[in-house]
Design a protein around this motif. Structure first.
Motif, PDB file in Angstrom:
ATOM      1  N   LEU A 164      37.570  40.133  35.805  1.00  0.00           N
ATOM      2  CA  LEU A 164      36.134  39.873  35.634  1.00  0.00           C
ATOM      3  C   LEU A 164      35.500  40.934  34.743  1.00  0.00           C
ATOM      4  O   LEU A 164      34.701  40.643  33.843  1.00  0.00           O
ATOM      5  N   LYS A 165      35.887  42.198  34.983  1.00  0.00           N
ATOM      6  CA  LYS A 165      35.287  43.333  34.258  1.00  0.00           C
ATOM      7  C   LYS A 165      35.618  43.280  32.762  1.00  0.00           C
ATOM      8  O   LYS A 165      34.753  43.556  31.923  1.00  0.00           O
ATOM      9  N   TYR A 209      33.738  31.719  43.252  1.00  0.00           N
ATOM     10  CA  TYR A 209      35.179  31.862  42.992  1.00  0.00           C
ATOM     11  C   TYR A 209      35.754  30.601  42.342  1.00  0.00           C
ATOM     12  O   TYR A 209      36.559  30.668  41.421  1.00  0.00           O
ATOM     13  N   ARG A 256      36.236  40.664  30.989  1.00  0.00           N
ATOM     14  CA  ARG A 256      35.425  39.581  30.416  1.00  0.00           C
ATOM     15  C   ARG A 256      33.975  40.035  30.266  1.00  0.00           C
ATOM     16  O   ARG A 256      33.318  39.769  29.264  1.00  0.00           O
ATOM     17  N   LEU A 257      33.488  40.742  31.266  1.00  0.00           N
ATOM     18  CA  LEU A 257      32.103  41.247  31.229  1.00  0.00           C
ATOM     19  C   LEU A 257      31.899  42.205  30.062  1.00  0.00           C
ATOM     20  O   LEU A 257      30.912  42.117  29.327  1.00  0.00           O
ATOM     21  N   HIS A 280      27.569  36.698  39.778  1.00  0.00           N
ATOM     22  CA  HIS A 280      28.680  36.224  40.623  1.00  0.00           C
ATOM     23  C   HIS A 280      28.753  37.177  41.809  1.00  0.00           C
ATOM     24  O   HIS A 280      28.861  38.389  41.627  1.00  0.00           O
ATOM     25  N   LEU A 331      28.166  40.661  39.754  1.00  0.00           N
ATOM     26  CA  LEU A 331      28.506  40.822  38.335  1.00  0.00           C
ATOM     27  C   LEU A 331      27.753  39.783  37.500  1.00  0.00           C
ATOM     28  O   LEU A 331      27.705  38.595  37.857  1.00  0.00           O
ATOM     29  N   GLU A 345      37.823  29.491  33.539  1.00  0.00           N
ATOM     30  CA  GLU A 345      38.963  30.213  32.937  1.00  0.00           C
ATOM     31  C   GLU A 345      40.081  29.251  32.524  1.00  0.00           C
ATOM     32  O   GLU A 345      40.739  29.456  31.516  1.00  0.00           O
ATOM     33  N   TYR A 389      41.730  40.736  40.428  1.00  0.00           N
ATOM     34  CA  TYR A 389      40.609  39.806  40.234  1.00  0.00           C
ATOM     35  C   TYR A 389      39.432  40.544  39.581  1.00  0.00           C
ATOM     36  O   TYR A 389      38.844  40.079  38.609  1.00  0.00           O
ATOM     37  N   LEU A 446      34.132  29.910  38.555  1.00  0.00           N
ATOM     38  CA  LEU A 446      34.650  30.806  37.504  1.00  0.00           C
ATOM     39  C   LEU A 446      36.114  30.507  37.185  1.00  0.00           C
ATOM     40  O   LEU A 446      36.532  30.506  36.027  1.00  0.00           O
ATOM     41  N   ARG A 447      36.893  30.214  38.227  1.00  0.00           N
ATOM     42  CA  ARG A 447      38.306  29.918  37.972  1.00  0.00           C
ATOM     43  C   ARG A 447      38.446  28.623  37.154  1.00  0.00           C
ATOM     44  O   ARG A 447      39.285  28.524  36.265  1.00  0.00           O
ATOM     45  N   TRP A 496      29.472  37.614  31.493  1.00  0.00           N
ATOM     46  CA  TRP A 496      30.813  37.068  31.746  1.00  0.00           C
ATOM     47  C   TRP A 496      31.037  35.835  30.865  1.00  0.00           C
ATOM     48  O   TRP A 496      32.086  35.713  30.219  1.00  0.00           O
TER      49      TRP A 496
END
Ligand SMILES: Cc1cc2nc3c(=O)[nH]c(=O)nc-3n(C[C@H](O)[C@H](O)[C@H](O)COP(=O)(O)OP(=O)(O)OC[C@H]3O[C@@H](n4cnc5c(N)ncnc54)[C@H](O)[C@@H]3O)c2cc1C
Length: 399
Positions: A382-383, A11, A385-386, A37, A58, A18, A378, A14-15, A63
């Motif tokens: 993520l999705k 968490y 970006r994926l 992740h 994920l 970003e 959230y 990844l943040r 990502w």
């Protein structure tokens, strides 16, 4: 160009990415020993069979490809930090950095003073452990359907640790069993769930409202709550308590504590009793080395310790991303100010309990919707970006 290396794609990691990715003065490399992740906050639903693997794991490579500026993903375990050379070392090589962010999270603390806990207790902080539990539990239900010899046998699921994760797991498992009682048949009545904690309450440290409402919900779900219960020893099928009592079990999940994942280094760093890095007010271990999330000790405005949560990991990550950007521009940096805006506890199915800014109290379906909103938001981020990353990689491969 400055090289920013981030260890840990949880968490916090990844943040941080970003918030750093728009900075034209840096290149970013993410290191993680796993390819994915892991959404630990959703694991209660995965082990109870409500969510699937693709809901909780994920792909990090896709990502990382989902950004306009390149983010390099290196799937390797970092084994050493050589701060004097500004290098991190993995099994496969050495990598230079200008700024390093350590976001390695934590693992389950199978306390060594509880004999047998490490051997027989199951954890959920790693995907393979959650997966092992899920498959073993499903197999037991399946065997009960197919094998007349074990039909009618009672079995206990014991959960050691009534903090946020233990409570969420107990409630979700109990709810799934209750909800599907008609289909599962007699077996549903043969499963009992025990939630065990050494403290004199469930959710130690949380507000009286959250504790009271959670207690009521667990009671409705027929979870057997055992507080002030000190586990002394665990063997293959029994938990022994300090007061001489014992409990038969088939599965035991342990969520009673964490140990920080730290990395060997040439740094002189202090750690606390659960192994978390003790950093300065700017979350630094050295001028250009920062630490965020569960792997370090973070404090609230009033100096009290912040609980290790995804919320805190993300907040510390946002702070670090700003600090790194400021430092590159030779700007001064402010100390980290931690705070908790709210707490939501998922309590099985469409039910939750929550408190925001210490004054707004919610329970039931509304609380569930609010919690879901946060996690959905959230997950959708993520999705998206994926998807972008996946399409970009597919097009590149076709070229
Ligand atoms: C069942 C459960 C329910 C929870 N519910 C909530 C909730 O409702 N709300 C909430 O806010 N929090 C919740 N949490 C807590 C939350 O999941 C953690 O606080 C959060 O995951 C911490 O994020 P992090 O980035 O610090 O570490 P993590 O998410 O643990 O990520 C660490 C990453 O570092 C990688 N790593 C570790 N060591 C190395 C190494 N040497 N080299 C390379 N990679 C490495 C790991 O593979 C991992 O990907 C829950 C936890 C559990 C288990």
């Amino acid at each position: 160009m400055k090289k920013v290396a981030i260890i840990g794609g949880g968490y916090g990691g990844l943040r941080a990415i970003e918030h750093l990715v728009g900075n034209k003065n840096i290149t970013i490399s993410l290191f993680d020993e796993n390819s994915y992740h892991y959404l630990q906050t959703e694991v209660y639903g995965y082990i109870a069979g409500r969510f699937d693997l693709h809901d909780v794991a994920l792909d990090l490579k896709n990502w990382c490809h989902g950004f306009n500026s390149p983010v390099e993903f290196i799937q390797e375990k970092v084994t050493f930090i050589n701060s004097s050379e500004q290098q991190i070392e993995t099994q496969n090589g050495k990598y230079d950095y200008d700024y390093l962010i350590i976001a390695t999270g934590a693992r389950t603390n199978f306390f060594s003073f509880i004999d047998g806990l490490d051997k027989y207790g199951l954890g959920v902080k790693k995907l393979f452990r959650s997966h092992n539990f899920r498959t073993s539990f499903e197999e037991l239900l399946y065997n009960k359907l197919e094998d007349p010899k074990i039909q009618g046998e009672k079995f206990n699921l014991a959960i050691g640790g009534a903090g946020l994760s233990g409570v969420e797991i107990a409630a979700e498992m109990a709810n799934v069993i209750k909800k599907h009682a008609k289909s599962i048949g007699e077996s549903a009545r043969e499963i009992e769930i025990f939630l065990i904690d050494a403290s004199d309450t469930i959710l130690p440290g949380m507000s009286p409202y959250i504790i009271k409402e959670t207690g009521k919900r667990l009671e409705n779900l027929e979870v057997k709550v055992m507080t002030k219960a000190f586990i002394d020893k665990v063997d293959e099928n029994k938990i022994y308590f300090k007061n001489g009592d014992s409990l038969d079990y088939t599965f035991m999940i342990f969520t009673g504590g964490i140990l920080a994942n730290t990395i060997d280094s040439d740094l002189e760093v202090e750690t606390n009793r659960i192994g978390q890095y003790i950093c300065d007010e700017n979350l630094r271990l050295k001028d250009n080395i920062f630490t965020i999330g569960d792997c370090c000790q973070l404090t609230n405005k009033d100096g009290s310790l912040l609980p290790p949560t995804a919320q805190t990991a993300e907040r510390s990550a946002e702070y670090i991303a700003k600090s790194v950007s400021d430092l590159i521009l030779n700007e001064p940096i402010e100390p980290f100010v931690g705070k908790v805006d709210g707490v939501f506890v998922a309590l099985g199915g469409h039910y939750a309990v929550g408190e925001m800014f210490k004054v707004i109290k919610v329970k039931g379906y509304l609380a569930y919707l609010l919690k879901k909103l946060v996690t959905k938001f959230y997950f959708i981020g993520l999705k998206l970006r994926l998807n972008t990353g996946f399409h970009k990689r597919t097009i590149n491969e076709e070229d």
